[in-house]
Design a protein around this motif. Sequence first.
Motif, PDB file in Angstrom:
ATOM      1  N   ASP A 176       0.828  -1.214   0.000  1.00  0.00           N
ATOM      2  CA  ASP A 176       0.000   0.000   0.000  1.00  0.00           C
ATOM      3  C   ASP A 176       0.860   1.260   0.000  1.00  0.00           C
ATOM      4  O   ASP A 176       0.577   2.217  -0.723  1.00  0.00           O
ATOM      5  N   LYS A 177       1.924   1.249   0.800  1.00  0.00           N
ATOM      6  CA  LYS A 177       2.814   2.409   0.863  1.00  0.00           C
ATOM      7  C   LYS A 177       3.503   2.643  -0.479  1.00  0.00           C
ATOM      8  O   LYS A 177       3.614   3.776  -0.937  1.00  0.00           O
ATOM      9  N   ALA A 178       3.945   1.566  -1.115  1.00  0.00           N
ATOM     10  CA  ALA A 178       4.596   1.692  -2.422  1.00  0.00           C
ATOM     11  C   ALA A 178       3.622   2.280  -3.447  1.00  0.00           C
ATOM     12  O   ALA A 178       4.010   3.120  -4.267  1.00  0.00           O
ATOM     13  N   ILE A 179       2.352   1.877  -3.386  1.00  0.00           N
ATOM     14  CA  ILE A 179       1.345   2.429  -4.301  1.00  0.00           C
ATOM     15  C   ILE A 179       1.158   3.916  -4.033  1.00  0.00           C
ATOM     16  O   ILE A 179       1.190   4.730  -4.965  1.00  0.00           O
ATOM     17  N   LYS A 180       0.972   4.277  -2.780  1.00  0.00           N
ATOM     18  CA  LYS A 180       0.739   5.684  -2.431  1.00  0.00           C
ATOM     19  C   LYS A 180       1.917   6.567  -2.814  1.00  0.00           C
ATOM     20  O   LYS A 180       1.738   7.724  -3.189  1.00  0.00           O
ATOM     21  N   GLU A 181       3.131   6.019  -2.731  1.00  0.00           N
ATOM     22  CA  GLU A 181       4.332   6.783  -3.059  1.00  0.00           C
ATOM     23  C   GLU A 181       4.729   6.625  -4.529  1.00  0.00           C
ATOM     24  O   GLU A 181       5.776   7.119  -4.941  1.00  0.00           O
ATOM     25  N   GLU A 182       3.878   5.929  -5.286  1.00  0.00           N
ATOM     26  CA  GLU A 182       4.098   5.700  -6.713  1.00  0.00           C
ATOM     27  C   GLU A 182       5.447   5.045  -7.004  1.00  0.00           C
ATOM     28  O   GLU A 182       6.107   5.342  -7.991  1.00  0.00           O
ATOM     29  N   ARG A 183       5.839   4.132  -6.140  1.00  0.00           N
ATOM     30  CA  ARG A 183       7.080   3.357  -6.323  1.00  0.00           C
ATOM     31  C   ARG A 183       6.701   1.998  -6.920  1.00  0.00           C
ATOM     32  O   ARG A 183       6.731   0.966  -6.278  1.00  0.00           O
ATOM     33  N   PHE A 184       6.308   2.026  -8.199  1.00  0.00           N
ATOM     34  CA  PHE A 184       5.747   0.843  -8.823  1.00  0.00           C
ATOM     35  C   PHE A 184       6.778  -0.254  -9.070  1.00  0.00           C
ATOM     36  O   PHE A 184       6.425  -1.434  -9.058  1.00  0.00           O
ATOM     37  N   ASP A 185       8.031   0.116  -9.266  1.00  0.00           N
ATOM     38  CA  ASP A 185       9.065  -0.916  -9.405  1.00  0.00           C
ATOM     39  C   ASP A 185       9.195  -1.708  -8.105  1.00  0.00           C
ATOM     40  O   ASP A 185       9.344  -2.933  -8.132  1.00  0.00           O
ATOM     41  N   ASP A 186       9.135  -1.024  -6.969  1.00  0.00           N
ATOM     42  CA  ASP A 186       9.182  -1.715  -5.672  1.00  0.00           C
ATOM     43  C   ASP A 186       7.928  -2.570  -5.470  1.00  0.00           C
ATOM     44  O   ASP A 186       7.996  -3.666  -4.919  1.00  0.00           O
ATOM     45  N   LEU A 187       6.805  -2.071  -5.906  1.00  0.00           N
ATOM     46  CA  LEU A 187       5.546  -2.789  -5.768  1.00  0.00           C
ATOM     47  C   LEU A 187       5.595  -4.132  -6.503  1.00  0.00           C
ATOM     48  O   LEU A 187       5.054  -5.125  -6.020  1.00  0.00           O
ATOM     49  N   MET A 188       6.272  -4.155  -7.638  1.00  0.00           N
ATOM     50  CA  MET A 188       6.287  -5.365  -8.463  1.00  0.00           C
ATOM     51  C   MET A 188       6.925  -6.561  -7.764  1.00  0.00           C
ATOM     52  O   MET A 188       6.645  -7.698  -8.111  1.00  0.00           O
ATOM     53  N   ARG A 189       7.722  -6.331  -6.739  1.00  0.00           N
ATOM     54  CA  ARG A 189       8.343  -7.472  -6.049  1.00  0.00           C
ATOM     55  C   ARG A 189       7.322  -8.306  -5.271  1.00  0.00           C
ATOM     56  O   ARG A 189       7.592  -9.430  -4.868  1.00  0.00           O
ATOM     57  N   PHE A 190       6.118  -7.774  -5.091  1.00  0.00           N
ATOM     58  CA  PHE A 190       5.061  -8.503  -4.390  1.00  0.00           C
ATOM     59  C   PHE A 190       4.282  -9.437  -5.320  1.00  0.00           C
ATOM     60  O   PHE A 190       3.431 -10.190  -4.867  1.00  0.00           O
ATOM     61  N   TYR A 191       4.553  -9.379  -6.622  1.00  0.00           N
ATOM     62  CA  TYR A 191       3.785 -10.127  -7.611  1.00  0.00           C
ATOM     63  C   TYR A 191       4.673 -11.081  -8.390  1.00  0.00           C
ATOM     64  O   TYR A 191       5.851 -10.825  -8.583  1.00  0.00           O
TER      65      TYR A 191
END
Length: 40
Positions: free
Chosen positions: A13-28
């Motif tokens: 959620d924090k990565a989404i809010k901060e628009e850090r989509f590259d970091d978000l991708m590690r969850f998928y």
Amino acid sequence: MNNEIKNLIAQADKAIKEERFDDLMRFYTDDAVLVVKPGL
């Protein structure tokens, strides 16, 4: 829900809010599919 899962959701959620989509991708996985509902 156990604390480890809650922590991972909070991190995503924090990565989404901060628009850090590259970091978000590690969850998928590489073959994950994003489903977006109209209006959300």
